[in-house]
Design a protein around this motif. Sequence first.
Motif, PDB file in Angstrom:
ATOM      1  N   TYR A  50      53.641  -5.225  45.779  1.00 18.05           N
ATOM      2  CA  TYR A  50      54.875  -4.529  46.153  1.00 18.05           C
ATOM      3  C   TYR A  50      55.154  -4.657  47.652  1.00 18.05           C
ATOM      4  CZ  TYR A  50      54.910  -2.421  41.537  1.00 18.05           C
ATOM      5  OH  TYR A  50      54.946  -2.222  40.187  1.00 18.05           O
ATOM      6  N   VAL A  51      54.107  -4.567  48.448  1.00 24.12           N
ATOM      7  CA  VAL A  51      54.257  -4.721  49.897  1.00 24.12           C
ATOM      8  C   VAL A  51      54.720  -6.144  50.216  1.00 24.12           C
ATOM      9  CG1 VAL A  51      53.016  -4.722  52.095  1.00 24.12           C
ATOM     10  CG2 VAL A  51      52.563  -2.934  50.415  1.00 24.12           C
ATOM     11  N   LEU A  52      54.147  -7.130  49.549  1.00 20.57           N
ATOM     12  CA  LEU A  52      54.536  -8.527  49.764  1.00 20.57           C
ATOM     13  C   LEU A  52      55.987  -8.770  49.357  1.00 20.57           C
ATOM     14  CD1 LEU A  52      53.660 -11.381  50.604  1.00 20.57           C
ATOM     15  CD2 LEU A  52      52.959 -11.747  48.230  1.00 20.57           C
ATOM     16  N   LEU A  53      56.396  -8.241  48.215  1.00 18.57           N
ATOM     17  CA  LEU A  53      57.790  -8.389  47.777  1.00 18.57           C
ATOM     18  C   LEU A  53      58.753  -7.713  48.748  1.00 18.57           C
ATOM     19  CD1 LEU A  53      57.579  -7.924  43.915  1.00 18.57           C
ATOM     20  CD2 LEU A  53      58.130 -10.004  45.176  1.00 18.57           C
ATOM     21  N   GLY A  54      58.383  -6.555  49.266  1.00 18.74           N
ATOM     22  CA  GLY A  54      59.222  -5.865  50.239  1.00 18.74           C
ATOM     23  C   GLY A  54      59.362  -6.654  51.528  1.00 18.74           C
ATOM     24  N   ALA A  55      58.263  -7.239  51.987  1.00 20.82           N
ATOM     25  CA  ALA A  55      58.298  -8.044  53.212  1.00 20.82           C
ATOM     26  C   ALA A  55      59.153  -9.294  53.013  1.00 20.82           C
ATOM     27  CB  ALA A  55      56.881  -8.430  53.631  1.00 20.82           C
ATOM     28  N   LEU A  56      59.054  -9.939  51.854  1.00 21.86           N
ATOM     29  CA  LEU A  56      59.878 -11.114  51.568  1.00 21.86           C
ATOM     30  C   LEU A  56      61.361 -10.754  51.483  1.00 21.86           C
ATOM     31  CD1 LEU A  56      57.696 -13.022  48.960  1.00 21.86           C
ATOM     32  CD2 LEU A  56      58.198 -13.705  51.305  1.00 21.86           C
ATOM     33  N   ALA A  57      61.670  -9.622  50.878  1.00 18.63           N
ATOM     34  CA  ALA A  57      63.068  -9.185  50.792  1.00 18.63           C
ATOM     35  C   ALA A  57      63.624  -8.900  52.179  1.00 18.63           C
ATOM     36  CB  ALA A  57      63.173  -7.944  49.914  1.00 18.63           C
ATOM     37  N   PHE A  58      62.837  -8.249  53.026  1.00 20.04           N
ATOM     38  CA  PHE A  58      63.290  -7.968  54.388  1.00 20.04           C
ATOM     39  C   PHE A  58      63.494  -9.254  55.185  1.00 20.04           C
ATOM     40  CE2 PHE A  58      62.362  -7.213  58.893  1.00 20.04           C
ATOM     41  CZ  PHE A  58      63.399  -6.347  59.188  1.00 20.04           C
ATOM     42  N   ALA A  59      62.575 -10.201  55.044  1.00 22.03           N
ATOM     43  CA  ALA A  59      62.696 -11.479  55.754  1.00 22.03           C
ATOM     44  C   ALA A  59      63.943 -12.232  55.298  1.00 22.03           C
ATOM     45  CB  ALA A  59      61.448 -12.329  55.532  1.00 22.03           C
ATOM     46  N   GLY A  60      64.233 -12.215  53.998  1.00 22.10           N
ATOM     47  CA  GLY A  60      65.442 -12.865  53.486  1.00 22.10           C
ATOM     48  C   GLY A  60      66.702 -12.209  54.018  1.00 22.10           C
ATOM     49  N   PHE A  61      66.731 -10.882  54.016  1.00 26.80           N
ATOM     50  CA  PHE A  61      67.880 -10.146  54.532  1.00 26.80           C
ATOM     51  C   PHE A  61      68.086 -10.447  56.013  1.00 26.80           C
ATOM     52  CE2 PHE A  61      69.238  -6.351  56.879  1.00 26.80           C
ATOM     53  CZ  PHE A  61      70.513  -6.216  56.375  1.00 26.80           C
TER      54      PHE A  61
END
Length: 122
Positions: A13-24
Amino acid sequence: MQEKGRGFPNWGYVLLGALAFAGFYFIKNMGQRTIMKAVLGAPADLIAKAMGSARVSPRITRRTGRISAKNFKVERLNAKKDSLTFRFFLDGERADATIHLRMARRPSGEWQIVKSDTLYSK
């Protein structure tokens, strides 16, 4: 005996959140410039510079307030690509601004802003 189907691990979940933030973050800051560079080519840098300076220009922010959003639209692309009409919109706290740029390529190959108009709306 091992537990079956423990579910998704917490680090996932932490990894998915970090990837979503990086994409945004990429889309917000670099995506618009990358898209303009791919579509427009050489004049994209001049347009990005104009958009950045308009966003913090005291002449514009005095009437609009703090700028919260920007959007752009290319109006006419000639087959020869020697002239370009470009419009971008700035949404402010008190008013909105529409900036209309007319650009031309000089014989040296350098792009230059020929005319600029700013319209304000409440």
